[in-house]
Design a protein around this motif. Structure first.
Motif, mmCIF file in Angstrom:
data_model
loop_
_atom_site.group_PDB
_atom_site.id
_atom_site.type_symbol
_atom_site.label_atom_id
_atom_site.label_comp_id
_atom_site.label_asym_id
_atom_site.label_seq_id
_atom_site.Cartn_x
_atom_site.Cartn_y
_atom_site.Cartn_z
ATOM 1 N N HIS A 40 0.839 -1.207 0.000
ATOM 2 C CA HIS A 40 0.000 0.000 0.000
ATOM 3 C C HIS A 40 0.879 1.264 0.000
ATOM 4 C CE1 HIS A 40 -3.252 -2.673 0.739
ATOM 5 N NE2 HIS A 40 -3.287 -2.646 2.050
ATOM 6 N N SER A 41 2.003 1.207 0.723
ATOM 7 C CA SER A 41 2.885 2.378 0.793
ATOM 8 C C SER A 41 3.440 2.705 -0.587
ATOM 9 C CB SER A 41 4.057 2.125 1.750
ATOM 10 O OG SER A 41 3.584 1.779 3.021
ATOM 11 N N GLU A 42 3.818 1.659 -1.305
ATOM 12 C CA GLU A 42 4.364 1.897 -2.654
ATOM 13 C C GLU A 42 3.288 2.517 -3.547
ATOM 14 O OE1 GLU A 42 7.462 1.452 -3.631
ATOM 15 O OE2 GLU A 42 8.351 0.061 -2.181
ATOM 16 N N VAL A 125 13.582 9.915 1.586
ATOM 17 C CA VAL A 125 12.547 8.878 1.734
ATOM 18 C C VAL A 125 13.040 7.560 1.124
ATOM 19 C CG1 VAL A 125 10.161 8.238 1.217
ATOM 20 C CG2 VAL A 125 10.712 10.608 1.848
ATOM 21 N N ASP A 126 13.596 7.630 -0.090
ATOM 22 C CA ASP A 126 14.156 6.394 -0.646
ATOM 23 C C ASP A 126 15.370 5.950 0.163
ATOM 24 O OD1 ASP A 126 12.806 5.401 -3.296
ATOM 25 O OD2 ASP A 126 12.742 7.590 -3.358
ATOM 26 N N GLY A 127 16.133 6.932 0.688
ATOM 27 C CA GLY A 127 17.291 6.586 1.531
ATOM 28 C C GLY A 127 16.835 5.811 2.759
ATOM 29 N N LEU A 192 12.519 10.327 9.653
ATOM 30 C CA LEU A 192 12.939 9.543 10.827
ATOM 31 C C LEU A 192 11.772 8.720 11.380
ATOM 32 C CD1 LEU A 192 15.269 11.920 12.891
ATOM 33 C CD2 LEU A 192 15.848 10.312 11.088
ATOM 34 N N MET A 193 10.547 9.245 11.189
ATOM 35 C CA MET A 193 9.358 8.526 11.698
ATOM 36 C C MET A 193 9.033 7.296 10.863
ATOM 37 S SD MET A 193 6.900 11.750 12.559
ATOM 38 C CE MET A 193 7.610 13.186 13.370
ATOM 39 N N MET A 194 9.530 7.249 9.623
ATOM 40 C CA MET A 194 9.238 6.084 8.763
ATOM 41 C C MET A 194 9.656 4.769 9.406
ATOM 42 S SD MET A 194 10.496 7.282 5.002
ATOM 43 C CE MET A 194 10.237 5.708 4.182
HETATM 44 N N1 FAQ Z 1 3.709 4.605 9.114
HETATM 45 O O1 FAQ Z 1 5.316 -2.597 16.103
HETATM 46 P P1 FAQ Z 1 5.715 -1.671 14.995
HETATM 47 C C1 FAQ Z 1 8.363 2.900 0.337
HETATM 48 C C2 FAQ Z 1 2.620 0.851 12.394
HETATM 49 S S1 FAQ Z 1 9.029 2.730 1.891
HETATM 50 C C3 FAQ Z 1 2.532 3.945 9.296
HETATM 51 O O2 FAQ Z 1 7.070 -1.093 15.070
HETATM 52 P P2 FAQ Z 1 6.432 -3.255 12.675
HETATM 53 C C4 FAQ Z 1 9.283 3.175 -0.819
HETATM 54 C C5 FAQ Z 1 2.962 -0.613 12.235
HETATM 55 O O3 FAQ Z 1 2.612 -1.076 10.963
HETATM 56 C C6 FAQ Z 1 7.724 2.745 3.104
HETATM 57 N N2 FAQ Z 1 2.403 2.941 10.194
HETATM 58 O O4 FAQ Z 1 5.451 -2.388 13.592
HETATM 59 C C7 FAQ Z 1 8.975 4.445 -1.515
HETATM 60 C C8 FAQ Z 1 2.170 -1.235 13.347
HETATM 61 O O5 FAQ Z 1 0.811 -1.287 12.935
HETATM 62 P P3 FAQ Z 1 -0.218 -2.521 13.260
HETATM 63 C C9 FAQ Z 1 7.135 1.394 3.387
HETATM 64 C C10 FAQ Z 1 3.498 2.612 10.908
HETATM 65 O O6 FAQ Z 1 5.651 -3.763 11.542
HETATM 66 C C11 FAQ Z 1 9.871 5.489 -1.443
HETATM 67 C C12 FAQ Z 1 2.249 -0.182 14.450
HETATM 68 O O7 FAQ Z 1 2.537 1.054 13.796
HETATM 69 N N3 FAQ Z 1 8.093 0.473 3.897
HETATM 70 O O8 FAQ Z 1 7.185 2.764 0.260
HETATM 71 C C13 FAQ Z 1 4.728 3.252 10.758
HETATM 72 O O9 FAQ Z 1 7.196 -4.239 13.494
HETATM 73 C C14 FAQ Z 1 9.644 6.716 -2.087
HETATM 74 C C15 FAQ Z 1 3.321 -0.501 15.474
HETATM 75 O O10 FAQ Z 1 4.653 -0.478 14.906
HETATM 76 C C16 FAQ Z 1 7.741 -0.639 4.563
HETATM 77 O O11 FAQ Z 1 6.583 -0.895 4.794
HETATM 78 C C17 FAQ Z 1 4.806 4.295 9.816
HETATM 79 N N4 FAQ Z 1 5.950 4.976 9.598
HETATM 80 O O12 FAQ Z 1 7.506 -2.185 12.155
HETATM 81 C C18 FAQ Z 1 7.839 4.612 -2.291
HETATM 82 C C19 FAQ Z 1 8.883 -1.540 4.983
HETATM 83 N N5 FAQ Z 1 5.617 2.703 11.612
HETATM 84 O O13 FAQ Z 1 -0.451 -3.192 11.978
HETATM 85 C C20 FAQ Z 1 7.574 5.839 -2.920
HETATM 86 C C21 FAQ Z 1 8.429 -2.841 5.592
HETATM 87 C C22 FAQ Z 1 4.957 1.741 12.286
HETATM 88 O O14 FAQ Z 1 0.424 -3.397 14.278
HETATM 89 C C23 FAQ Z 1 8.498 6.889 -2.818
HETATM 90 N N6 FAQ Z 1 7.882 -2.662 6.913
HETATM 91 N N7 FAQ Z 1 3.686 1.702 11.865
HETATM 92 O O15 FAQ Z 1 -1.435 -1.831 13.738
HETATM 93 C C24 FAQ Z 1 8.618 -2.629 8.058
HETATM 94 O O16 FAQ Z 1 9.834 -2.721 8.036
HETATM 95 C C25 FAQ Z 1 7.878 -2.533 9.362
HETATM 96 O O17 FAQ Z 1 6.526 -2.880 9.138
HETATM 97 C C26 FAQ Z 1 7.967 -1.108 10.035
HETATM 98 C C27 FAQ Z 1 7.108 -1.123 11.303
HETATM 99 C C28 FAQ Z 1 9.411 -0.815 10.419
HETATM 100 C C29 FAQ Z 1 7.434 -0.017 9.104
#
Ligand code: FAQ
Length: 319
Positions: A40-42, A125-127, A192-194
């Motif tokens: 969804h983020s992508e 953001v990509d970084g 940093l919040m990402m």
């Molecule tokens: N935003 O227990 P944690 C891209 C949620 S890059 C929104 O720490 P987890 C490329 C989290 O889901 C961006 N929600 O969770 C691009 C959890 O929710 P739930 C996408 C957030 O999973 C670049 C709750 O808070 N990358 O798109 C955020 O262990 C340029 C508790 O958090 C990924 O998804 C946030 N920032 O760690 C595109 C990478 N942070 O479901 C276009 C893969 C946390 O329990 C242009 N994902 N939450 O209610 C991950 O590595 C992990 O899922 C984290 C979160 C690190 C994001």
């Protein structure tokens, strides 16, 4: 060997869990949650930069931006496919996104006010995405880890194009340098919040680390990103908007100021500057694409007519 034992043994030996392997329900649910949020983020992530395609300052910049946004759509598609290997249904996932039942990254709820934002998204953001995703190439779920390898290659290219755009602007006029500084000031803290909430407030990290889905905690990756980015900001000639940012010899890392976690909570909760607009845009695109899905279904049905299996192929989501 018991099913659970075999699963745990595969994880302990750093082997991959594959779609046909037995896995605990909670592992499957966690993987679907993370992969769907990532997909969804992508897809939502195409909007902030897509906003500048018609206003890019040159044909070259327009072609680069078009290609980048198209790559993001591709990343979303690989990731939805990875989620499907776990039994998730793509149409249902889209339904959960547009009804607010599934999350996407907070970062895409901020507006892109000038063309410098396009460069800063590439750089920061990509970084941040690369910092977070390179370790995911070793994630324990095979289809996710393999999708991540290709995605990371493309994201590194995106990061370099963003940085190159900013370098060009920094060599330009005072007004262009001010635009770069202003965009950096606005995107630094949201970047940093990402990485997610601090480790003490991250409910999923411990289990995801134990299952080797995540290889590092949110705070470890955030620190890695800061350490990597400060020298890049110096080389670019921009100031990062944090008076507490300084090298700590004892720790061997940069210290940085307190992140406003209440802002992350607000944005995740739907009250960021662009949440409503982003979801509404996605909903409208999904509805506008209904005829394509119907046409694909009709085409598939026509081609299976008379064949032994009259089952029409499942419709594919169109971004
Ligand atoms: N935003 O227990 P944690 C891209 C949620 S890059 C929104 O720490 P987890 C490329 C989290 O889901 C961006 N929600 O969770 C691009 C959890 O929710 P739930 C996408 C957030 O999973 C670049 C709750 O808070 N990358 O798109 C955020 O262990 C340029 C508790 O958090 C990924 O998804 C946030 N920032 O760690 C595109 C990478 N942070 O479901 C276009 C893969 C946390 O329990 C242009 N994902 N939450 O209610 C991950 O590595 C992990 O899922 C984290 C979160 C690190 C994001």
């Amino acid at each position: 060997m018991e099913l659970t034992e075999r699963f745990e043994d595969t994880i302990a030996r750093d082997q991959r869990i594959e779609p046909r392997d037995w896995m605990p329900d909670a592992y499957r649910a966690t993987m679907i949650r993370q992969i769907a949020q990532h997909a969804h983020s992508e897809i939502i992530g195409m909007q902030p930069e897509g906003n500048w395609i018609t206003r890019a300052p040159s044909l070259r910049r327009k072609a680069i931006l078009l290609a980048k946004v198209q790559d993001e759509a591709g990343h979303g598609m690989y990731l939805y496919s990875a989620a499907e290997t776990l039994g998730a249904d793509r149409t249902e996932l889209t339904g959960k996104l547009i009804s607010g039942r599934q999350k996407y990254s907070s970062i895409f709820n901020y507006p892109t006010l000038t063309f410098a934002d396009v460069g800063v998204i590439g750089w920061l953001v990509d970084g941040a995405a690369i910092c977070n995703q390179v370790p995911l190439c070793r994630s324990s779920y095979g289809p996710y880890a393999r999708a991540m390898i290709r995605i990371c290659k493309e994201e590194s290219f995106h990061q370099r194009q963003g940085y190159e755009l900013l370098l060009t602007m920094m060599r330009g006029t005072d007004a262009q340098r001010r635009m770069v500084q202003d965009a950096t000031d606005r995107w630094w803290w949201p970047s940093l919040m990402m990485f997610g909430p601090p480790d003490g407030e991250s409910p999923n990290t411990a289990q995801s680390m134990a299952w080797k889905i995540k290889r590092h905690t949110n705070d470890e990756l955030r620190q890695r990103f800061v350490d990597m980015t400060v020298p890049q900001a110096d080389a670019l000639g921009v100031r990062l908007p944090d008076p507490d940012l300084r090298w700590n010899d004892r720790r061997g890392h940069y210290d940085f100021g307190a992140v406003d976690w209440s802002e992350l909570k607000r944005v995740i909760g739907g009250a960021g500057p662009c949440n409503a607009q982003r979801v509404e845009h996605r909903r409208a695109a999904h509805e506008d694409g209904a005829w394509v899905r119907e046409a694909a279904l009709a085409y598939a049905a026509k081609h299976t007519e008379g064949a032994e299996s009259a089952e029409p192929a499942a419709p594919r989501e169109v971004a």
